[in-house]
Design a protein around this motif. Structure first.
Motif, PDB file in Angstrom:
ATOM      1  N   GLY A  89       0.779  -1.232   0.000  1.00 30.82           N
ATOM      2  CA  GLY A  89       0.000   0.000   0.000  1.00 30.82           C
ATOM      3  C   GLY A  89       0.808   1.278   0.000  1.00 30.82           C
ATOM      4  N   GLN A  90       2.117   1.147  -0.008  1.00 28.46           N
ATOM      5  CA  GLN A  90       2.966   2.343   0.094  1.00 28.46           C
ATOM      6  C   GLN A  90       2.849   3.316  -1.086  1.00 28.46           C
ATOM      7  OE1 GLN A  90       7.593   3.607   1.059  1.00 28.46           O
ATOM      8  NE2 GLN A  90       7.178   1.507   0.429  1.00 28.46           N
ATOM      9  N   PRO A  91       2.814   2.858  -2.351  1.00 28.03           N
ATOM     10  CA  PRO A  91       2.735   3.811  -3.466  1.00 28.03           C
ATOM     11  C   PRO A  91       1.541   4.759  -3.376  1.00 28.03           C
ATOM     12  CG  PRO A  91       3.337   1.650  -4.280  1.00 28.03           C
ATOM     13  CD  PRO A  91       2.954   1.469  -2.840  1.00 28.03           C
ATOM     14  N   ALA A  92       0.365   4.206  -3.081  1.00 30.09           N
ATOM     15  CA  ALA A  92      -0.826   5.053  -2.965  1.00 30.09           C
ATOM     16  C   ALA A  92      -0.713   6.005  -1.784  1.00 30.09           C
ATOM     17  CB  ALA A  92      -2.077   4.181  -2.821  1.00 30.09           C
ATOM     18  N   PHE A  93      -0.178   5.516  -0.676  1.00 31.62           N
ATOM     19  CA  PHE A  93      -0.005   6.350   0.518  1.00 31.62           C
ATOM     20  C   PHE A  93       0.917   7.530   0.232  1.00 31.62           C
ATOM     21  CE2 PHE A  93       2.135   7.564   4.436  1.00 31.62           C
ATOM     22  CZ  PHE A  93       1.099   7.654   5.355  1.00 31.62           C
ATOM     23  N   ASN A  94       2.050   7.252  -0.394  1.00 27.54           N
ATOM     24  CA  ASN A  94       3.023   8.314  -0.681  1.00 27.54           C
ATOM     25  C   ASN A  94       2.501   9.330  -1.684  1.00 27.54           C
ATOM     26  OD1 ASN A  94       4.815   7.122   1.059  1.00 27.54           O
ATOM     27  ND2 ASN A  94       6.099   6.211  -0.519  1.00 27.54           N
ATOM     28  N   ALA A  95       1.563   8.896  -2.526  1.00 27.81           N
ATOM     29  CA  ALA A  95       0.978   9.800  -3.521  1.00 27.81           C
ATOM     30  C   ALA A  95      -0.172  10.617  -2.941  1.00 27.81           C
ATOM     31  CB  ALA A  95       0.505   9.013  -4.740  1.00 27.81           C
ATOM     32  N   GLY A  96      -0.516  10.352  -1.673  1.00 30.00           N
ATOM     33  CA  GLY A  96      -1.561  11.114  -1.008  1.00 30.00           C
ATOM     34  C   GLY A  96      -2.936  10.471  -1.025  1.00 30.00           C
ATOM     35  N   PHE A  97      -3.043   9.261  -1.584  1.00 27.67           N
ATOM     36  CA  PHE A  97      -4.339   8.571  -1.668  1.00 27.67           C
ATOM     37  C   PHE A  97      -4.488   7.624  -0.476  1.00 27.67           C
ATOM     38  CE2 PHE A  97      -3.173   9.713  -6.036  1.00 27.67           C
ATOM     39  CZ  PHE A  97      -4.315  10.404  -6.442  1.00 27.67           C
ATOM     40  N   TRP A  98      -4.726   8.181   0.684  1.00 29.39           N
ATOM     41  CA  TRP A  98      -4.747   7.403   1.918  1.00 29.39           C
ATOM     42  C   TRP A  98      -5.916   6.430   1.980  1.00 29.39           C
ATOM     43  CZ3 TRP A  98      -2.648   9.784   7.019  1.00 29.39           C
ATOM     44  CH2 TRP A  98      -1.349  10.271   6.791  1.00 29.39           C
ATOM     45  N   ASP A  99      -7.071   6.808   1.465  1.00 32.13           N
ATOM     46  CA  ASP A  99      -8.229   5.904   1.487  1.00 32.13           C
ATOM     47  C   ASP A  99      -7.976   4.679   0.605  1.00 32.13           C
ATOM     48  OD1 ASP A  99      -9.634   7.509   3.212  1.00 32.13           O
ATOM     49  OD2 ASP A  99     -10.733   8.561   1.626  1.00 32.13           O
ATOM     50  N   GLU A 100      -7.432   4.921  -0.588  1.00 36.47           N
ATOM     51  CA  GLU A 100      -7.108   3.819  -1.492  1.00 36.47           C
ATOM     52  C   GLU A 100      -5.996   2.941  -0.893  1.00 36.47           C
ATOM     53  OE1 GLU A 100      -8.967   7.039  -3.940  1.00 36.47           O
ATOM     54  OE2 GLU A 100      -7.515   6.936  -2.304  1.00 36.47           O
ATOM     55  N   SER A 101      -5.034   3.599  -0.272  1.00 36.65           N
ATOM     56  CA  SER A 101      -3.953   2.858   0.384  1.00 36.65           C
ATOM     57  C   SER A 101      -4.489   1.974   1.496  1.00 36.65           C
ATOM     58  CB  SER A 101      -2.921   3.833   0.956  1.00 36.65           C
ATOM     59  OG  SER A 101      -1.919   3.150   1.673  1.00 36.65           O
ATOM     60  N   ARG A 102      -5.436   2.507   2.261  1.00 36.87           N
ATOM     61  CA  ARG A 102      -6.019   1.749   3.379  1.00 36.87           C
ATOM     62  C   ARG A 102      -6.706   0.464   2.878  1.00 36.87           C
ATOM     63  NH1 ARG A 102      -8.595   5.601   5.122  1.00 36.87           N
ATOM     64  NH2 ARG A 102      -7.116   6.456   6.612  1.00 36.87           N
ATOM     65  N   GLU A 103      -7.322   0.531   1.696  1.00 32.61           N
ATOM     66  CA  GLU A 103      -7.950  -0.661   1.125  1.00 32.61           C
ATOM     67  C   GLU A 103      -6.906  -1.735   0.831  1.00 32.61           C
ATOM     68  OE1 GLU A 103     -10.584  -0.118  -2.184  1.00 32.61           O
ATOM     69  OE2 GLU A 103     -11.320   1.805  -1.427  1.00 32.61           O
ATOM     70  N   VAL A 104      -5.791  -1.303   0.248  1.00 32.82           N
ATOM     71  CA  VAL A 104      -4.711  -2.244  -0.071  1.00 32.82           C
ATOM     72  C   VAL A 104      -4.101  -2.801   1.214  1.00 32.82           C
ATOM     73  CG1 VAL A 104      -2.495  -2.538  -1.242  1.00 32.82           C
ATOM     74  CG2 VAL A 104      -4.233  -1.044  -2.239  1.00 32.82           C
ATOM     75  N   CYS A 105      -3.917  -1.935   2.194  1.00 28.54           N
ATOM     76  CA  CYS A 105      -3.331  -2.349   3.474  1.00 28.54           C
ATOM     77  C   CYS A 105      -4.243  -3.316   4.218  1.00 28.54           C
ATOM     78  CB  CYS A 105      -3.056  -1.126   4.351  1.00 28.54           C
ATOM     79  SG  CYS A 105      -1.852   0.029   3.648  1.00 28.54           S
ATOM     80  N   THR A 106      -5.550  -3.125   4.096  1.00 27.54           N
ATOM     81  CA  THR A 106      -6.509  -4.042   4.728  1.00 27.54           C
ATOM     82  C   THR A 106      -6.366  -5.432   4.135  1.00 27.54           C
ATOM     83  OG1 THR A 106      -8.069  -2.235   5.148  1.00 27.54           O
ATOM     84  CG2 THR A 106      -8.951  -4.472   5.175  1.00 27.54           C
ATOM     85  N   LYS A 107      -6.178  -5.503   2.824  1.00 29.63           N
ATOM     86  CA  LYS A 107      -5.945  -6.797   2.174  1.00 29.63           C
ATOM     87  C   LYS A 107      -4.639  -7.414   2.677  1.00 29.63           C
ATOM     88  CE  LYS A 107      -5.449  -9.135  -2.272  1.00 29.63           C
ATOM     89  NZ  LYS A 107      -4.316  -9.942  -1.809  1.00 29.63           N
TER      90      LYS A 107
END
Length: 239
Positions: free
Chosen positions: A43-61
Motif C-alpha cells: 500500500g505504500q505507493p498510494a499512501f506516498n501519492a496522497g491517496f490514503w483511502d485507497e492505500s487503506r484498502e490495499v493495506c486491509t488486504k
C-alpha cells in the motif's frame, strides 16, 4: 522456525530471482517458508501519492493475507518500514488496531531478521571482488538498520567491502520523488554512483531493490561496469 515470505509487488515483477535467493538463505538457516500467492502490495505507493483511502484498502488486504502473530520477512526495508511506521496511522482507533500492532512487531527486513532474530551472520557465501554498500533511507531511518548488512557481508568469502563517501545520503529514488522531481533525482543518483565508482568497487550492494533499480538505470545509461546486487543475491552465492 516458521516464516511468512512477503515479496513486494515490484520485486515480484522485476526481480523474482531475489526472493528465491532469500528463501535459499533462510532455509539454510533453518527456517520453514510459507508463501501466500494472494498477496499483492503493502500500500505504500498510494499512501506516498496522497491517496490514503485507497492505500487503506490495499493495506486491509495485506492484513488479511498474513498472520500477524508469525514472522514476516521481506527483501525490502522500504516496504517493511512502511508497514511498521505508517499502518498505525492509517488504522488508528480502528477495529484492526491490534492486528496492526502485532504485524508491525513481527515484520522484518531480511538482514535484520538474519542477524537479530536468527543470530546468523555467516551463511557460507562467497563472492570474489570488491564491493561497496549503499544504505537505503528506509533501512537506515525507518528500520534502524546499519550494521546488520555489513556483518553479513564481512563474512562473505573473497569479498572486500569498502565504504563510499556520503554513504548515508539518499540515492534519489524515493518512489514518487523520482517521477515528480526527475532532474534532482537523477543528480542524486549520479552522485551516489560516482561515490561508489571512486571506491573502485565491482559491486554496489544494498538491502533495497528500489534503490538498486534507480542506480542501475543510471549505471546502464553510462555504460559503467559496476554491478548492482541485492544482498540476498550475494548471500546465496557460492554454495
Amino acid at each position: 522456525m516458521n516464516v511468512q515470505l512477503f515479496v513486494p509487488c515490484f520485486v515480484d515483477q522485476l526481480y523474482p530471482e531475489t526472493p528465491f535467493n532469500m528463501i535459499k538463505v533462510l532455509e539454510k538457516a533453518g527456517c520453514k517458508i510459507t508463501y501466500n500467492p494472494n498477496q499483492t502490495c503493502c500500500g505504500q505507493p498510494a499512501f506516498n501519492a496522497g491517496f490514503w483511502d485507497e492505500s487503506r484498502e490495499v493495506c486491509t488486504k495485506f492484513l488479511k493475507d498474513f498472520n500477524p502473530d508469525q514472522y514476516i520477512v521481506a527483501p525490502s526495508a522500504s516496504c517493511v518500514g512502511f508497514v511498521r511506521n505508517y499502518y498505525s496511522k492509517l488504522f488508528q482507533d480502528s477495529s484492526l488496531h491490534h492486528e496492526v500492532a502485532a504485524l508491525s512487531k513481527n515484520i522484518f527486513e531480511f538482514t535484520d531478521f538474519m542477524v537479530n532474530i536468527l543470530k546468523v551472520t555467516d551463511v557460507g557465501a562467497s563472492l570474489n571482488g570488491k564491493a561497496t554498500y549503499h544504505d537505503s533511507c528506509a533501512a537506515l531511518r525507518e528500520c534502524k538498520i546499519k550494521n546488520e548488512p555489513r556483518q553479513l557481508l564481512a563474512n562473505v568469502k573473497g569479498l572486500e567491502l569498502t565504504e563510499m563517501n556520503d554513504v548515508e545520503t539518499c540515492c534519489g529514488f524515493g518512489g514518487t520523488f523520482a517521477v515528480k522531481f526527475e532532474p534532482i533525482s537523477i543528480a542524486m543518483g549520479e552522485q551516489k554512483v560516482e561515490n561508489a565508482l571512486a571506491t573502485e568497487a565491482q559491486y554496489l550492494i544494498s538491502t533495497d531493490l528500489s534503490c538498486l533499480m534507480h542506480l542501475g538505470g543510471y549505471i546502464k545509461g553510462k555504460n559503467y561496469s559496476i554491478k548492482p546486487l541485492h544482498i540476498a543475491d550475494v548471500l546465496a552465492n557460492g554454495w
